[in-house]
Design a protein around this motif. Structure first.
Motif, mmCIF file in Angstrom:
data_model
loop_
_atom_site.group_PDB
_atom_site.id
_atom_site.type_symbol
_atom_site.label_atom_id
_atom_site.label_comp_id
_atom_site.label_asym_id
_atom_site.label_seq_id
_atom_site.Cartn_x
_atom_site.Cartn_y
_atom_site.Cartn_z
ATOM 1 N N GLU A 291 -70.240 1.446 13.051
ATOM 2 C CA GLU A 291 -68.895 1.990 13.235
ATOM 3 C C GLU A 291 -67.886 1.267 12.350
ATOM 4 N N ARG A 562 -57.160 3.195 18.365
ATOM 5 C CA ARG A 562 -58.279 2.947 19.280
ATOM 6 C C ARG A 562 -57.930 3.352 20.706
ATOM 7 N N SER A 604 -68.273 6.307 21.684
ATOM 8 C CA SER A 604 -68.533 4.879 21.916
ATOM 9 C C SER A 604 -68.833 4.670 23.390
ATOM 10 N N LYS A 605 -69.325 3.479 23.705
ATOM 11 C CA LYS A 605 -69.591 3.166 25.114
ATOM 12 C C LYS A 605 -68.319 3.268 25.940
ATOM 13 N N ALA A 651 -72.251 9.065 21.707
ATOM 14 C CA ALA A 651 -71.905 7.718 22.192
ATOM 15 C C ALA A 651 -73.141 6.826 22.158
ATOM 16 N N ASN A 652 -72.942 5.586 21.714
ATOM 17 C CA ASN A 652 -74.077 4.657 21.640
ATOM 18 C C ASN A 652 -74.311 4.010 23.005
#
Length: 681
Positions: A291, A562, A604-605, A651-652
């Motif tokens: 990322e 963010r 994302s997480k 999403a990881n």
């Protein structure tokens, strides 16, 4: 041509990285020293660790600084001092004496002492035998003096033979004592004060030029070594003449001026090494921090910080290498940890130290000290936004510097007799300079649009303007956001996600509801539902638009990207199911497209956790007579629906982490809906 342009446009991010990579390599190589570098490290009084060393070429043995200083001192002491004499002064003084003597002494005195006048003349003869100085000079008695007469004729003598400025008193006393008559000393001294004039004045420019000429003539070398001569054997102690020879060879390497072909070859070699280091950094980002690698701003930020540290070190080394430890290199891992993570911060720090090894003296010692300090920085600094933590960590870093340097000094010198405490002071200054990391983080946030834990802490304050506005306009939404923030923070802590970031994202994720607060059930205090008067399609549009409105409000209030990502993704591309089914009941041909959120899906997480917590918390308000089994089934159903809908594909986050999040949500909801004992009235 059009296809080529399109291809370039599609790969512009990759092309930018190539240009960044090449330009950074060129700048770093430009900062590197362009002279030769001695490839051996050695210390006085220690064994030679490398193989037998033979002279690679003819070179001169340079004198040590102590030897040169001693010779310069001898030259300064033995150089003559030049004075200029004024020949007109002496006759004037004798004439003035004749005139003054008659008025100073009465006839009766002269008749009784006919030799009295000769006493004064004898004193003047001694005073002006060589000359009278115009002031008192601090030279040793045997100092050679050259007296110039009209810049041509020279007289050589010793300084002791010149008369000091107030030396005439001694000569008068000597002459009167020889005549056994000291009664007139006071009168003579008073008279001589009026008539005696100096006739010798120092010629400073000639004296200084004479000294400079002799200093310039001092040879800087004391012998030479022929090519192939054995300089030192392996295991031999580096001391005395061998140390001087090795230092001379080292200086010869560092002062080499290469030919154009050799110079280009050396630059190419430097470029290869720098490119290799930077390539390792890019590969690390691509493999472990994809990322970050995909964000050119973040890659530029990392390269900029590495280049900045190399630039600062180069400037200090060129000014005075003694101050190299003043540079707060630990700021680099601190900054990268604040914006990214500890692993990336340490990796970039180590690579930077390897590059600095080409610039600093005693590179082995320097690399060890800085890597140890970087590791301590990563291990000790946590929650950077807490000032006390930063001060404690800086103290620990400074202590590690001092301990490591102390150990190296003992190893090199074998004693503490000549330890220089100035270096310890440099470490303290370095520690104080490291405290500048907090304002530096703020500057970087504004320049690069990044966000750190310090800013997140400020944004998490519910007294901020935007959150206070949310609590006033949409109190139900504000309460919902607080609950979601608590659930999300607990979940993030369990799986190692960024808890501070997700808490802030949860607090602001529904700020778009401020535009039409009464269209959302949590804000309908009166029991009236404005959706009853709207078509399902219109209601769905109002519900969906709270995401767009939230993004616009966030940008207007300068929230970081963010944080805005949480507003964009907290519903992903999910369906507004209630109004879709209501519309479908009226029109079978209704499609889902008009009733889906625009997305994007969580990537994302943290954004995935927020989607789960937001859906579970909102839906939990519909639970009637909640029990543990109902809550478990309720959580499983909602998250399973999101997974079936493919909301977490980008999403990881792993299945195991999702299971942990479910467990946290079940536990938290069970605590929220726990039953109280019914007390008697």
């Amino acid at each position: 041509m059009k296809d080529l342009v399109n291809k370039w446009y599609k790969n512009h991010a990759f092309l930018y990285k190539i240009l960044l990579f090449i330009s950074t390599t060129i700048l770093i190589v430009y900062l590197f020293p362009k002279s030769g570098k001695f490839k051996y490290d050695f210390d006085k009084g220690k064994p030679w660790q490398s193989e037998n060393l033979y002279a690679p070429f003819d070179f001169a043995i340079k004198k040590s600084a102590e030897e040169l200083e001693k010779e310069q001192l001898e030259v300064s002491e033995n150089s003559p001092v030049y004075f200029e004499i004024d020949l007109a002064v002496k006759p004037q003084v004798y004439k003035a004496y004749d005139d003054k003597f008659k008025t100073a002494f009465t006839d009766s005195v002269l008749k009784a002492n006919p030799e009295l006048k000769n006493v004064g003349i004898a004193a003047l003869d001694k005073i002006y035998a060589v000359g009278l100085l115009d002031e008192n000079y601090d030279y040793v008695a045997y100092k050679e003096v050259i007296i110039l007469e009209d810049q041509t004729q020279k007289t050589r003598t010793e300084f002791s033979k010149l008369t000091a400025f107030d030396g005439f008193k001694k000569f008068i006393g000597t002459e009167l004592r020889s005549k056994n008559d000291l009664r007139f000393k006071t009168a003579f001294v008073s008279m001589f004060f009026d008539i005696v004039k100096p006739n010798l004045a120092i010629n400073k420019s000639l004296t200084q030029s004479s000294i400079k000429e002799k200093l310039d003539a001092i040879s800087l070398v004391r012998g030479s070594v022929e090519k192939g001569t054995l300089l030192i054997s392996k295991g031999e102690i580096v001391e005395g003449n061998k140390y001087d020879v090795l230092k001379s060879l080292e200086a010869e390497y560092e002062s080499q001026v290469w030919s154009a072909s050799d110079y280009n070859l050396v630059i190419f070699a430097y470029a290869l090494l720098v490119a290799l280091v930077l390539l390792m950094l890019l590969l690390f980002l691509r493999k472990y921090r994809i990322e970050v690698f995909m964000d050119n701003t973040k890659v530029t930020f990392i390269f900029f910080n590495i280049l900045l540290m190399i630039l600062l070190t180069t400037l200090i080394v060129n000014y005075n290498a003694q101050y190299v430890y003043v540079i707060p290199l630990c700021i680099l891992p601190l900054v990268l940890k604040a914006f990214f993570d500890a692993r990336l911060g340490l990796f970039a720090h180590v690579l930077t130290i390897l590059l600095l090894g080409f610039i600093v003296p005693k590179s082995n010692e320097y690399i060890f000290l800085q890597i140890i300090a970087g590791i301590v920085t990563i291990l000790t600094v946590s929650e950077l936004y807490k000032r006390a933590n930063l001060f404690i960590s800086v103290g620990q870093i400074t202590l590690i510097y001092i301990i490591s340097y102390f150990a190296f000094y003992v190893i090199h010198e074998g004693s503490l007799d000549n330890i220089d405490f100035t270096t310890f002071g440099l470490f303290v200054i370095c520690g104080l300079a490291t405290l500048f990391v907090q304002p530096l983080i703020y500057i970087y946030e504004k320049l690069f649009g990044l966000v750190s834990d310090v800013s997140l802490l400020e944004l998490s304050d519910t007294n901020t303007k935007l959150l206070k506005e949310l609590s006033n306009k949409a109190p139900g939404t504000f309460h919902h956001s607080l609950n979601v923030a608590n659930l999300a923070e607990a979940s993030a802590n369990e799986i190692g996600a960024n808890a501070m970031l997700i808490r802030v994202g949860a607090l602001y994720h529904d700020i778009g509801k401020m535009k039409n607060p009464t269209f959302f059930t949590e804000n309908q205090a009166t029991g009236l539902n404005p959706h009853d008067e709207l078509a399902p399609r219109e209601s769905a549009k109002i519900i969906i638009d709270h995401v767009i409105n939230g993004i616009e409000t966030a940008k207007k209030n300068n929230l970081p990207d963010r944080v805005i990502d949480f507003i964009r993704t907290h519903h992903g591309t999910s369906l507004v199911y209630y109004f879709y089914m209501k519309e479908k009941g009226m029109d079978e041909d209704t499609t889902e497209d008009d009733f889906r959120y625009p997305g994007p899906q969580p990537f994302s997480k943290e954004t995935a956790i927020l989607m789960m917590c937001d859906s579970v918390e909102a839906a939990s308000k519909s639970l009637k007579d909640p029990t543990s089994s109902k809550i478990d089934k309720f959580v499983e159903t909602i998250i399973a629906k999101q997974m079936e809908d493919g909301q977490f594909l980008n999403a990881n986050i792993t299945f195991k982490e999702i299971q942990i999040i479910k467990k946290v949500l079940k536990s938290k909801l069970a605590n929220i809906f726990h039953l109280r004992i019914e007390y008697p009235e």
